[in-house]
Design a protein around this motif. Structure first.
Motif: not given
Length: 380
Positions: A15, A27, A266-267, A269, A284, A287-288, A292, A301
């Protein structure tokens, strides 16, 4: 109808970027106090461990390391990452391993180290060769660095490499867009991703929109750019992708053909078919980076099933990004639904000139490509 297991790919998200571009809604996070390479690597592999049940005996068809800017990671880190992947998964003998790279973070030794680690394809984020446009887009590289990165990729023992190029840039005219495209073609990449800048929510451009070309100019850019690419031996095979024969991106083809993919990082899919449960799920990850890498939370998530009534739209939303004919047999095999579910919508699409129907295939028409949203609305 039974569900069949499609090919399986792996997406890995890194990320961090040197700085956040004003148009970017991915992201990504600007580096402020260094990148926790080793800590993040450990979490990536632990994340992969938790998803191993989704493999269901399949070898990995392709790997894509995206971001962010993965080339901010050291060669040793990418070596450790891919060694860890190979220790946990079987890769197909010709598995394509793509890594995104920013020309501003490219060094000859680092690129060579990535190849030594197993990377077989680079996707280089050029976006433009014009100094004023690069500044407007917040890019950290210059034209010479972009050219040098492409030349370096040509010298390495790679399967392929891609140049990412944008058009419809702030105050860009047709001549400027075609000049960028001509420069990209001169570097002889086997693959070119050529896509229009769009203003996305929650970006710097969304809060301070630049002046973009009018629709008529955008259409002229598309038309003349397509002709230029075709004249130089590039075949459009996807909405925004052109390639020399045999150099289509295998990873993206698997996405658009409604294949499966694990998503770690992170984030990230994922999309997984579970035949025994007659289910297709989407995952998913958190994200952050801080969340994570918080061991108390795990990595997941959300995990949701794709409802049967949503599968036609999801299938065609992916499949009609490709210009190739779609075998009718793919729909029941990959959605678990009978063809009768979509025959009325397909017939209407054919009547409107958006599709050509044969006994074996569906073929999107040039009109269907131009009015893709109208075509997809028929399957909602």
């Amino acid at each position: 109808m039974s569900l069949q297991l499609p090919p399986l790919s792996l997406y890995i998200h890194i990320p961090w970027c040197v700085q956040k571009c004003p148009y970017c809604d991915f992201n990504s996070h600007a580096v402020k106090q260094g990148i926790p390479e080793q800590e993040y690597l450990a979490h990536l592999l632990a994340d992969l461990e938790q998803d191993l049940a989704y493999v269901q005996g399949r070898a990995i068809h392709s790997i894509f390391i995206g971001g962010g800017t993965p080339s901010t990671f050291s060669g040793d880190a990418i070596q450790a990452l891919l060694d860890g992947v190979r220790a946990r998964l079987t890769l197909e003998s010709d598995c394509e391993i793509t890594m995104e790279a920013n020309p501003g973070t490219v060094e000859a030794g680092r690129f060579a180290a990535y190849v030594q680690a197993g990377v077989s394809r680079f996707s280089i984020g050029v976006q433009s060769f014009q100094a004023d446009q690069l500044k407007a887009l917040g890019r950290i590289h210059n034209c010479d660095e972009a050219k040098a990165a492409a030349q370096l990729a040509k010298q390495l023992p790679l399967q392929s490499f891609n140049l990412d190029l944008m058009h419809g840039l702030p105050q860009q005219d047709v001549a400027g867009a075609l000049a960028d495209l001509t420069q990209a073609i001169a570097l002889q990449p086997p693959h070119l991703s050529w896509y229009q800048l769009t203003i996305e929510p929650n970006t710097a451009f969304a809060s301070r929109p630049p002046v973009l070309p009018e629709d008529e100019a955008l259409w002229d850019i598309q038309e003349q750019g397509h002709a230029l690419l075709t004249a130089h031996g590039y075949q459009q095979y996807e909405t925004s992708a052109y390639a020399k024969t045999g150099f289509q991106c295998r990873h993206n083809l698997n996405y658009w053909r409604f294949g499966d993919y694990l998503g770690i990082g992170c984030g990230a899919h994922g999309k997984i078919t579970l035949p025994e449960q007659h289910s297709i799920i989407r995952t998913v990850k958190i994200k952050h980076p801080k969340g994570y890498m918080d061991l108390s939370k795990g990595y997941l998530y959300s995990r949701t099933a794709v409802a049967a009534e949503d599968r036609p739209f999801e299938f065609f939303m992916n499949r009609f990004r490709l210009l190739e004919a779609c075998p009718q047999s793919d729909f029941p095999a990959l959605t678990g639904l009978p063809l009768s579910e979509v025959e009325p919508a397909l017939a209407k699409a054919a009547t409107l000139g958006l599709l050509e129907l044969t006994e074996q295939h569906w073929q999107i028409t040039p009109k269907g490509v131009r009015y893709l949203n109208d075509l997809l609305e028929l399957f909602l």
